[in-house]
Design an enzyme around this catalytic site. Structure first.
Site, PDB file in Angstrom:
ATOM      1  N   GLY A 121       0.787  -1.087  -0.080  1.00  0.00           N
ATOM      2  CA  GLY A 121      -0.049  -0.027   0.050  1.00  0.00           C
ATOM      3  C   GLY A 121       0.806   1.143  -0.033  1.00  0.00           C
ATOM      4  O   GLY A 121       0.987   1.796   1.159  1.00  0.00           O
ATOM      5  N   TYR A 122       1.181   1.719  -1.141  1.00  0.00           N
ATOM      6  CA  TYR A 122       1.934   2.971  -1.328  1.00  0.00           C
ATOM      7  C   TYR A 122       0.863   4.073  -2.117  1.00  0.00           C
ATOM      8  O   TYR A 122       0.820   5.137  -1.336  1.00  0.00           O
ATOM      9  CB  TYR A 122       3.066   2.934  -2.313  1.00  0.00           C
ATOM     10  CG  TYR A 122       4.144   1.864  -2.106  1.00  0.00           C
ATOM     11  CD1 TYR A 122       4.345   1.340  -0.821  1.00  0.00           C
ATOM     12  CD2 TYR A 122       4.761   1.445  -3.044  1.00  0.00           C
ATOM     13  CE1 TYR A 122       5.420   0.463  -0.393  1.00  0.00           C
ATOM     14  CE2 TYR A 122       5.957   0.665  -2.846  1.00  0.00           C
ATOM     15  CZ  TYR A 122       6.019  -0.114  -1.643  1.00  0.00           C
ATOM     16  OH  TYR A 122       7.136  -1.017  -1.492  1.00  0.00           O
ATOM     17  N   SER A 123       0.304   3.619  -3.112  1.00  0.00           N
ATOM     18  CA  SER A 123      -0.312   4.505  -3.866  1.00  0.00           C
ATOM     19  C   SER A 123      -1.718   4.987  -3.184  1.00  0.00           C
ATOM     20  O   SER A 123      -2.428   4.210  -2.667  1.00  0.00           O
ATOM     21  CB  SER A 123      -0.761   3.974  -5.207  1.00  0.00           C
ATOM     22  OG  SER A 123       0.441   3.750  -5.935  1.00  0.00           O
ATOM     23  N   GLU A 238      11.442  -4.018  -6.590  1.00  0.00           N
ATOM     24  CA  GLU A 238      10.363  -4.208  -7.156  1.00  0.00           C
ATOM     25  C   GLU A 238      10.721  -4.028  -8.987  1.00  0.00           C
ATOM     26  O   GLU A 238      10.145  -4.835  -9.627  1.00  0.00           O
ATOM     27  CB  GLU A 238       9.219  -3.029  -6.694  1.00  0.00           C
ATOM     28  CG  GLU A 238       7.831  -3.177  -7.632  1.00  0.00           C
ATOM     29  CD  GLU A 238       6.759  -2.317  -7.156  1.00  0.00           C
ATOM     30  OE1 GLU A 238       6.934  -1.874  -6.059  1.00  0.00           O
ATOM     31  OE2 GLU A 238       5.634  -2.379  -7.738  1.00  0.00           O
ATOM     32  N   GLU A 363       7.773   7.765 -17.358  1.00  0.00           N
ATOM     33  CA  GLU A 363       8.249   9.111 -17.352  1.00  0.00           C
ATOM     34  C   GLU A 363       8.959   9.318 -15.793  1.00  0.00           C
ATOM     35  O   GLU A 363      10.323   9.789 -16.149  1.00  0.00           O
ATOM     36  CB  GLU A 363       7.300  10.040 -17.074  1.00  0.00           C
ATOM     37  CG  GLU A 363       6.483  10.144 -18.372  1.00  0.00           C
ATOM     38  CD  GLU A 363       5.147   9.225 -18.558  1.00  0.00           C
ATOM     39  OE1 GLU A 363       5.209   8.257 -17.774  1.00  0.00           O
ATOM     40  OE2 GLU A 363       4.839   9.222 -19.786  1.00  0.00           O
TER      41      GLU A 363
END
Ligand SMILES: Cc1cc2nc3c(=O)[nH]c(=O)nc-3n(C[C@H](O)[C@H](O)[C@H](O)COP(=O)(O)OP(=O)(O)OC[C@H]3O[C@@H](n4cnc5c(N)ncnc54)[C@H](O)[C@@H]3O)c2cc1C
Length: 387
Positions: A121-123, A238, A363
């Site tokens: 759970g980062y985003s 990752e 990007e």
């Protein structure tokens, strides 16, 4: 770069190859949750999961070179991936690096056997690339943190037992300095998981809502305020994992078979496209070998993982785009009896769209390559808190 293998390494390769020949499930075998869990356990019992992890935590203590040989042989044998890949690639290594002895003993063994599945759970809805802006709040209350907030795009949250979750423990100072990493039991009261329907019909990722979820302070990974460092090192693993999991040899076989089946092998444009893919796949493969060689000689720039993720995920999209062109208009069919190759290229094409976003967008990887590998100045829109 040294491309030779020692006699011991060749013997290891022969042993792995023989084992895989006897044990890899047939391509037609079922690939549901329990079948994948059973496959991970079989691999682990043979010493082939977490193979380079220390033996004291249930790994096999293999060298980095042996791990690389194992990866090559798994790809060559078309072996299914492991169910708990995210935990193997980055949760386990983070627990081994930052965890207490108690945390290592508690969490590492069930990761290896897939007895406990992990989500990450980062985003959040307002912070994806700019992960340091995470708002999910963790407030200390005695020997617990009380966590409230929302995560999004959380892969496998619907089947996960544990959550490797980035939370804000302080609003003082730079935004990245107030972050911490908690190991949260997904069965805690106050957690709600809502699946997100994907363009390919699947629902592998989710929204996770947390309302006053109590997490013991003993489940803080590293120090309070060390979350940014923990996650930055996990993201390197990752990206390496994503780049390494893409199997171009297999895709080349499929694309050549597709071109033959469509009677397009004499079309000079198709031949040219496939030749380009073969060349680019070889470049990616040799870049991987160069970084392995650098790593073995202790001169690896860890941010090379961004370049590897960028090139391999862009190339996998070129593969599926080429296959769709070779197949022609019927390629757009997916769940339809007339779908060529049972719709596998259509699914792959849609799935590949996500590869240049997951684990940090292309990007953002280009920014990392520019700043951390090439030493170029920061772009004016970039702050310290980007993935
Ligand atoms: C298949 C899949 C699985 C995922 N699984 C997980 C998971 O398990 N856990 C989890 O926490 N997240 C997960 N994610 C989320 C993923 O990490 C984010 O989608 C990603 O980091 C981008 O964040 P965002 O979607 O908020 O886009 P934004 O950050 O809002 O970006 C929007 C656009 O702006 C561009 N952009 C942003 N910042 C910059 C910059 N500084 N310079 C140049 N361009 C920029 C981006 O490249 C993008 O094109 C997953 C995503 C996918 C696709």
């Amino acid at each position: 770069m040294d491309l030779s293998y020692s006699p011991d390494e060749e013997a290891f390769r022969a042993r792995v190859r023989a084992w895989l020949a006897a044990n890899v499930p047939a391509p037609t075998a079922r690939q549901d949750l329990e079948a994948l869990r059973a496959w991970q356990r079989t691999l682990h019992a043979a010493g082939f999961v977490g193979a380079s992890w220390p033996k004291e935590y249930g790994g096999a203590g293999l060298s980095d070179m042996e791990q690389a040989i194992l990866n090559e042989e798994l790809a060559r044998a078309r072996a299914p991936g492991v169910l708990n890949a995210m935990a193997i690639w980055w949760v386990g290594p983070a627990v081994m690096r930052y965890g207490t002895d108690e945390q290592k003993r508690r969490f590492i063994p069930p990761i290896l056997t897939a007895d406990e599945i992990w989500a990450t759970g980062y985003s959040e809805p307002t912070s994806g690339s700019d992960m340091a802006a995470a708002r999910t709040r963790a407030v200390r209350d005695g020997d617990h943190y009380v966590v409230s907030g929302q995560k999004i795009w959380t892969t496998l949250a619907h089947i996960a037992d544990w959550f490797f979750v980035l939370v804000r423990t302080s609003t003082e100072g730079p935004k990245w300095a107030g972050l911490s990493l908690l190991l949260m039991d997904m069965r805690s009261p106050g957690i709600e998981v809502r699946p997100i329907r994907q363009i390919d019909g699947g629902a592998e990722f989710n929204e996770v809502f947390m309302t006053d979820v109590r997490v013991p302070v003993a489940n803080l990974l590293g120090q309070e305020g060390q979350g940014w460092e923990v996650v930055s090192s996990a993201l390197i693993n990752e990206r390496t994992g994503i780049a390494g999991s893409i199997r171009f040899d297999q895709a080349l076989d499929w694309i050549a078979t597709t071109a033959r089946a469509q009677g397009k092998t004499k079309d000079p444009c198709v031949r040219q496209r496939i030749a380009e893919l073969v060349t680019k796949a070889a470049i990616v493969r040799y870049s991987g070998m160069r970084s392995l060689s650098d790593s073995l000689h202790g001169r690896m720039n860890p941010h090379l993982s961004a370049a590897m993720k960028l090139t391999s995920t862009s190339l996998t999209q070129e593969f599926s785009e080429t296959a769709m062109e070779v197949l022609g208009p019927y390629a757009a069919l997916m769940d339809d009896p007339r779908a060529p190759s049972s719709g596998r290229w259509a699914k792959q094409y849609l799935g590949d769209r996500s590869m240049t976003i997951a684990g940090g967008t292309s990007e953002v990887q280009r920014n990392i390559v520019a700043q951390r590998i090439l030493g170029l100045p920061r772009d004016r829109g970039t702050t310290a808190g980007k993935r």
